[in-house]
Design an enzyme around this catalytic site. Structure first.
Site, short mmCIF file in Angstrom:
data_model
loop_
_atom_site.label_atom_id
_atom_site.label_comp_id
_atom_site.label_asym_id
_atom_site.label_seq_id
_atom_site.Cartn_x
_atom_site.Cartn_y
_atom_site.Cartn_z
CB SER A 208 -0.90 0.01 1.24
OG SER A 208 -1.80 -1.07 1.20
CD GLU B 14 -4.34 -1.53 -10.52
OE1 GLU B 14 -4.07 -0.37 -10.14
OE2 GLU B 14 -3.79 -2.08 -11.47
P1 TGC Z 1 1.56 11.23 -2.33
O1 TGC Z 1 2.50 12.18 -1.62
O2 TGC Z 1 0.10 11.35 -2.07
O3 TGC Z 1 1.77 11.38 -3.91
C1 TGC Z 1 3.06 11.42 -4.50
C2 TGC Z 1 2.91 12.14 -5.83
O4 TGC Z 1 2.02 11.40 -6.68
C3 TGC Z 1 0.85 12.17 -7.01
N1 TGC Z 1 -0.29 11.24 -6.98
C4 TGC Z 1 -0.96 10.86 -8.07
N2 TGC Z 1 -0.84 11.22 -9.35
C5 TGC Z 1 -1.67 10.66 -10.24
N3 TGC Z 1 -2.62 9.75 -9.88
C6 TGC Z 1 -2.77 9.37 -8.61
N4 TGC Z 1 -3.71 8.47 -8.28
C7 TGC Z 1 -1.92 9.93 -7.63
N5 TGC Z 1 -1.80 9.78 -6.29
C8 TGC Z 1 -0.80 10.59 -5.90
C9 TGC Z 1 0.77 13.24 -5.94
O5 TGC Z 1 0.08 14.37 -6.41
C10 TGC Z 1 2.24 13.52 -5.69
O6 TGC Z 1 2.70 14.31 -6.79
P2 TGC Z 1 3.87 15.38 -6.58
O7 TGC Z 1 3.96 16.09 -7.88
O8 TGC Z 1 3.42 16.28 -5.46
O9 TGC Z 1 5.09 14.61 -6.23
O10 TGC Z 1 2.10 9.78 -2.08
P3 TGC Z 1 2.02 8.85 -0.82
O11 TGC Z 1 3.34 8.18 -0.67
O12 TGC Z 1 1.48 9.62 0.37
O13 TGC Z 1 0.97 7.71 -1.27
C11 TGC Z 1 -0.35 7.93 -1.44
C12 TGC Z 1 -1.11 6.59 -1.66
C13 TGC Z 1 -1.17 5.78 -0.39
C14 TGC Z 1 -2.51 7.02 -2.07
C15 TGC Z 1 -0.42 5.76 -2.78
O14 TGC Z 1 0.80 5.29 -2.36
C16 TGC Z 1 -1.28 4.59 -3.26
O15 TGC Z 1 -2.13 4.75 -4.11
N6 TGC Z 1 -1.04 3.34 -2.71
C17 TGC Z 1 -1.67 2.15 -3.22
C18 TGC Z 1 -0.66 1.36 -4.02
C19 TGC Z 1 -1.31 0.57 -5.14
O16 TGC Z 1 -2.44 0.83 -5.55
N7 TGC Z 1 -0.58 -0.38 -5.70
C20 TGC Z 1 -1.04 -1.09 -6.83
C21 TGC Z 1 0.07 -1.89 -7.46
S1 TGC Z 1 -0.26 -2.42 -9.11
C22 TGC Z 1 -1.46 -3.59 -8.96
O17 TGC Z 1 -2.02 -3.84 -7.95
C23 TGC Z 1 -1.79 -4.25 -10.22
S2 TGC Z 1 -3.08 -5.39 -10.17
C24 TGC Z 1 -3.00 -5.86 -11.78
C25 TGC Z 1 -4.13 -6.65 -12.29
O18 TGC Z 1 -5.16 -6.06 -12.73
O19 TGC Z 1 -3.99 -7.90 -12.36
P1 FAD Z 2 -0.54 -4.14 2.86
O1 FAD Z 2 -0.12 -2.84 2.28
O2 FAD Z 2 0.40 -4.87 3.76
O3 FAD Z 2 -1.92 -3.94 3.61
C1 FAD Z 2 -2.47 -4.93 4.49
C2 FAD Z 2 -3.77 -4.37 5.08
O4 FAD Z 2 -3.47 -3.18 5.83
C3 FAD Z 2 -4.79 -3.97 4.01
O5 FAD Z 2 -6.09 -4.21 4.47
C4 FAD Z 2 -4.56 -2.47 3.89
O6 FAD Z 2 -5.70 -1.77 3.41
C5 FAD Z 2 -4.28 -2.12 5.34
N1 FAD Z 2 -3.54 -0.85 5.42
C6 FAD Z 2 -2.31 -0.55 4.94
N2 FAD Z 2 -2.00 0.73 5.20
C7 FAD Z 2 -3.06 1.25 5.83
C8 FAD Z 2 -3.37 2.54 6.36
N3 FAD Z 2 -2.52 3.58 6.23
N4 FAD Z 2 -4.55 2.71 6.98
C9 FAD Z 2 -5.44 1.69 7.09
N5 FAD Z 2 -5.22 0.47 6.61
C10 FAD Z 2 -4.04 0.25 6.00
N6 FAD Z 2 1.27 -5.25 -7.63
C11 FAD Z 2 2.01 -4.79 -8.69
O7 FAD Z 2 2.87 -3.91 -8.53
N7 FAD Z 2 1.80 -5.28 -9.95
C12 FAD Z 2 0.89 -6.25 -10.21
O8 FAD Z 2 0.74 -6.66 -11.36
C13 FAD Z 2 0.12 -6.77 -9.11
N8 FAD Z 2 -0.76 -7.79 -9.32
C14 FAD Z 2 -1.39 -8.36 -8.24
C15 FAD Z 2 -2.17 -9.52 -8.44
C16 FAD Z 2 -2.78 -10.13 -7.35
C17 FAD Z 2 -3.57 -11.38 -7.55
C18 FAD Z 2 -2.66 -9.56 -6.05
C19 FAD Z 2 -3.36 -10.19 -4.88
C20 FAD Z 2 -1.89 -8.43 -5.85
C21 FAD Z 2 -1.23 -7.83 -6.94
N9 FAD Z 2 -0.38 -6.73 -6.77
C22 FAD Z 2 0.35 -6.23 -7.81
C23 FAD Z 2 -0.10 -6.24 -5.41
C24 FAD Z 2 -1.19 -5.34 -4.84
O9 FAD Z 2 -1.20 -4.10 -5.46
C25 FAD Z 2 -0.95 -5.22 -3.33
O10 FAD Z 2 -1.28 -6.48 -2.77
C26 FAD Z 2 -1.77 -4.12 -2.70
O11 FAD Z 2 -1.33 -2.86 -3.12
C27 FAD Z 2 -1.77 -4.18 -1.16
O12 FAD Z 2 -0.50 -4.36 -0.67
P2 FAD Z 2 -0.17 -5.53 0.41
O13 FAD Z 2 -0.74 -6.78 -0.12
O14 FAD Z 2 1.29 -5.45 0.68
O15 FAD Z 2 -0.99 -5.13 1.68
#
Ligand code: TGC
Ligand code: FAD
Length: 385
Positions: free
Chosen positions: A139, A364
């Site tokens: 996350s 995501e």
């Molecule tokens: P923060 O300080 O809020 O932001 C850093 C810089 O990024 C900008 N920003 C964004 N820009 C575009 N779109 C967004 N959604 C943005 N969110 C933030 C922000 O304006 C800032 O820009 P700058 O110019 O000021 O530097 O960053 P933070 O470290 O406090 O993090 C915020 C948080 C927690 C929301 C972010 O880390 C987050 O979204 N965490 C979730 C991670 C996540 O979604 N991982 C997904 C991995 S990929 C995946 O899961 C693929 S699944 C694939 C499949 O479909 O099979």
């Molecule tokens: P953690 O970050 O360890 O979170 C664990 C729990 O704590 C969650 O419930 C979370 O919501 C909670 N938590 C964390 N921080 C906070 C907070 N500040 N406040 C309250 N609650 C909090 N990633 C990629 O980069 N590329 C991919 O292609 C990709 N594909 C994926 C495919 C699958 C099938 C899965 C399961 C995951 C995939 N991911 C991928 C990873 C995915 O994006 C992460 O699993 C996700 O972002 C959450 O991270 P984590 O699993 O480490 O959970």
């Protein structure tokens, strides 16, 4: 009233959007449905489906040029929805290829990088993956440890990414790493010495999808492996907006499959001498499901139209992801209860969708992270730390 598209949302599609809906629907009916239970049971992702999706023009479909179809965002959303009626793994395939791998090259890459990679990725000849998550940073990707250091004009990349969809079958990875100049994105071909992958086994969710760990052991990359236009965490986070948008739609596809299955089942399953659809409690379940499905589909279309107008903000995408995945999971659970014992088998798609949606709920950006993104947007106060 249509018992599935109760608000006649599909009437709001253009002719071209309807054509894409029909094409993908047929692909799912002909190609996915006959095999998906077997793929899921065997934990198998049929890689050969990727070029087939390419032939249909679904890979990077809303990008323009470089062999991409150049549709609008709504069409991409519709394709995600129809594919996820089949299985979330099928939608993941186009999310990862088009949104997470091709979009950053298209948006942040040099002209040479676009020419080199995009046409072969659009056709499905080259499979991409997106490495952001690490074992200790999901996350909170800002904490990432993967590092790229300069060595002359080259880069040396070291670190580990995990939970990477399609990692084990990818020909190229888009990898995000810390550098002395902040977080940067790298295009890492599979054959790069020091780059290896291992698949995550024994998943109970998204079984018809490959999920892998990526290891980079001092991988030497040329200077032009770096995406010149992406600097800082904003780079990967902006990429996520694209894939999250697809999930807003896709989750409603899984929900529709669960609702339709439960409706048909309820009309034919007899208990206490009448179809269970005739009991008030069952009708209430079906109607609650229908309400959430209709609202979620409308929300997806609304966000899609905003995206096509160029005014969709990341927080609005979070609203869609948070609402629709949560609603889809609730619909799946309610649908499962209507099928009673039959609901837990692979004879019906519901438990498969329900298990898949547990991953969609987490990846995501988790439910909690999207809640906090919206909490910050409405209060002005970040509550992540
Ligand atoms: P923060 O300080 O809020 O932001 C850093 C810089 O990024 C900008 N920003 C964004 N820009 C575009 N779109 C967004 N959604 C943005 N969110 C933030 C922000 O304006 C800032 O820009 P700058 O110019 O000021 O530097 O960053 P933070 O470290 O406090 O993090 C915020 C948080 C927690 C929301 C972010 O880390 C987050 O979204 N965490 C979730 C991670 C996540 O979604 N991982 C997904 C991995 S990929 C995946 O899961 C693929 S699944 C694939 C499949 O479909 O099979
Ligand atoms: P953690 O970050 O360890 O979170 C664990 C729990 O704590 C969650 O419930 C979370 O919501 C909670 N938590 C964390 N921080 C906070 C907070 N500040 N406040 C309250 N609650 C909090 N990633 C990629 O980069 N590329 C991919 O292609 C990709 N594909 C994926 C495919 C699958 C099938 C899965 C399961 C995951 C995939 N991911 C991928 C990873 C995915 O994006 C992460 O699993 C996700 O972002 C959450 O991270 P984590 O699993 O480490 O959970």
């Amino acid at each position: 009233m249509d018992p599935v598209d109760a608000l006649d949302v599909e009437r709001l599609y253009t002719d071209e959007e309807r054509m894409i809906r029909d094409t993908v629907r047929e692909f799912v009916r002909e190609r996915v449905m006959p095999e998906i239970d077997d793929w899921f049971e065997r934990a198998h992702f049929p890689k050969e489906v990727i070029p087939e999706l390419g032939k249909l023009g679904l890979l990077g479909m809303h990008l323009h040029g470089y062999g991409c179809a150049g549709t609008n965002a709504v069409s991409y959303g519709i394709a995600c929805m129809e594919l996820e009626v089949g299985d979330s793994g099928m939608r993941s395939a186009i999310s990862v290829q088009g949104s997470l791998s091709m979009w950053p090259i298209f948006t942040y890459g040099s002209e040479e990088q676009k020419q080199e990679w995009l046409p072969r990725m659009a056709s499905g000849e080259v499979v991409g993956c997106f490495g952001l998550t690490e074992p200790d940073f999901g996350s909170d990707p800002a904490g990432m440890r993967t590092f790229a250091r300069r060595d002359g004009s080259d880069w040396i990349l070291s670190g580990t990414k995990t939970w990477i969809t399609n990692g084990g079958i990818a020909d190229v990875a888009i990898v995000w790493a810390r550098t002395d100049e902040g977080i940067r994105g790298f295009i890492v071909p599979r054959e790069t010495p020091g780059f290896s992958t291992s698949d995550i086994e024994r998943k109970l969710s998204l079984r018809a999808s490959v999920t892998s760990e990526l290891s980079f052991d001092d991988c030497r990359l040329p200077d032009d492996a770096m995406l010149p236009g992406a600097r800082g965490l904003k780079g990967p986070l902006s990429v996520l907006d694209e894939a999250r948008f697809g999930i807003v739609w896709g989750s409603m596809g899984a929900a529709r499959s669960c609702y339709e299955t439960a409706l048909e089942y309820a009309k034919s399953r007899v208990a206490f001498g009448k179809p269970i659809a005739g009991f008030q409690l069952t009708q209430r379940k079906l109607v609650e499901m229908l309400l959430e499905l209709a609202k979620g589909t409308l929300l997806a279309l609304h966000l899609g139209r905003m995206k096509d107008e160029g005014r969709l903000e990341p927080e609005q995408v979070s609203m869609g992801k948070l609402n629709n995945v949560r609603a889809a999971l609730e619909i799946a659970r309610e649908a499962r209860s209507i099928l009673g014992a039959n609901g837990i088998t692979l004879e019906y798609p519901i438990s498969r969708h329900m298990n898949n949606l547990e991953s969609v709920f987490t990846y995501e950006g988790t439910n909690e992270i999207h809640t906090l993104i919206l909490g910050q947007a409405v209060t002005g106060l970040p509550a992540f730390k």
